[in-house]
Enzyme design. Structure first.
Site, short mmCIF file in Angstrom:
data_model
loop_
_atom_site.label_atom_id
_atom_site.label_comp_id
_atom_site.label_asym_id
_atom_site.label_seq_id
_atom_site.Cartn_x
_atom_site.Cartn_y
_atom_site.Cartn_z
N PRO A 62 0.81 -1.21 0.00
CA PRO A 62 0.00 0.00 0.00
C PRO A 62 0.85 1.27 0.00
CG PRO A 62 -0.54 -1.45 1.86
CD PRO A 62 0.72 -1.93 1.26
N GLU A 63 0.71 2.07 -1.02
CA GLU A 63 1.29 3.41 -1.06
C GLU A 63 0.10 4.38 -1.10
OE1 GLU A 63 4.33 3.78 -4.08
OE2 GLU A 63 4.78 1.66 -3.99
#
Length: 291
Positions: free
Chosen positions: A2-3
């Site tokens: 997750p960014e």
DNA sequence: CACTTCCCCTGCAAGC
DNA sequence: TGCTTGCAGGGGAAGT
């Protein structure tokens, strides 16, 4: 992993499951560095609280509670936030997944990787925070309390600005890739989107940030904004564990041009994409398109 | 202060 | 088949 886009998609889809609800029960796994606030304190202080809002800063999710305290969540590498009625094989362990008959939709049961479970007074589906590698973080801030993890964050990467980047780069000589991953420079950029933006801007990840021109900083900032926006639109990148809270895979992985494409032909010029480790992170680039 | 290296953790894939 | 090894990586801590 997750960014910013995956965290933003997560925020949008889990928000209706959290905001306006009062917490009736909190279950956690045992103490570990996952819990910046000890789980016992978390259980004591969260019960009875109403969640007022959920917002995002960089890769952090922040939930404001009715008494002015604030719950801070970081998904780390493999963190997943979802409610008990969501369905996706990615929410299951490999063994649970393997036991499924083809096409069968198994119900999720909190497993050993489910470190936080919130139940609500109104009987709404429980919300789980599951994280296999435990690089995620949970922290409860008391009213008015701050924390360096949040205070140190730079501007949100959706608002990346070339002039500001150039300003932040003064006196620094690290590779531009490492520079972009520094959350004090921009909040929200991770390995995938740094590589993708550098490709689109035509700049090699290993180039010293002091050798990046004004024009290139503008190009990098513009590429970051558009790549991040586009990824949010497509639901993020589902490369390993990421899946949105409603169980839907993202589609941005289909629009990757360099990340994870080592040895494959560049989509612009057919030159094989190269991989090189920069600042302990694998970096992907086209040796012909990126100077 | 800038920068690098190490390390937390687990699952998966490749090699033997 | 079953073991070992390597790799993935956000980001803080410690070292240079």
């Amino acid at each position: 992993m997750p960014e910013l886009p995956e965290v933003e998609v997560t925020r949008r889809r889990i928000e209706p499951r959290l905001v306006g609800r009062r917490i009736a029960r909190v279950d956690t796994t045992g103490p570990s560095y996952f819990f910046l606030t000890p789980p016992r304190q978390l259980r004591e202080r969260l019960v009875g609280r109403r969640i007022e809002s959920l917002f995002r800063r960089g890769k952090y999710l922040l939930a404001d509670l009715d008494v002015g305290s604030r719950l801070l969540l970081h998904l780390g590498m493999t963190g997943q936030l979802f409610s008990s009625d969501a369905r996706s094989p990615r929410f299951l362990s490999a063994t649970a997944r393997a036991a499924l008959a083809p096409g069968e939709q198994a119900n999720f049961r909190p497993d050993k990787h489910t470190h936080l479970a919130l139940a609500f007074e109104d009987g709404a589906p429980e919300v789980y925070f599951r994280d296999v590698r435990k690089f995620g973080k949970v922290l409860l801030l008391e009213p008015g309390e701050s924390h360096p993890r949040i205070d140190r964050l730079g501007p949100d990467a959706l608002e990346a600005d070339g002039g500001l980047l150039r300003e932040s780069a003064r006196g620094r000589r690290a590779p531009v890739k490492s520079f972009l991953l520094d959350q004090r420079v921009l909040a929200g950029v991770g390995n995938i989107y740094a590589d993708e933006a550098l490709f689109r801007a035509g700049v090699r990840p290993g180039r010293g940030v002091h050798r990046v021109t004004r024009r290139e900083f503008d190009a990098i900032a513009a590429a970051l904004r558009s790549v991040l926006r586009r990824s949010i639109e497509t639901g993020g990148s589902s490369i390993s564990d990421y899946v949105s809270p409603d169980g839907e895979d993202g589609r941005f992985q289909d629009e990757r041009r360099v990340y994870g494409r080592t040895g494959e032909a560049c989509l612009e010029c057919a030159t094989p994409i190269r991989r090189r480790v920069i600042g302990q992170r694998s970096s992907h680039y086209c040796p012909a398109c990126q100077g």
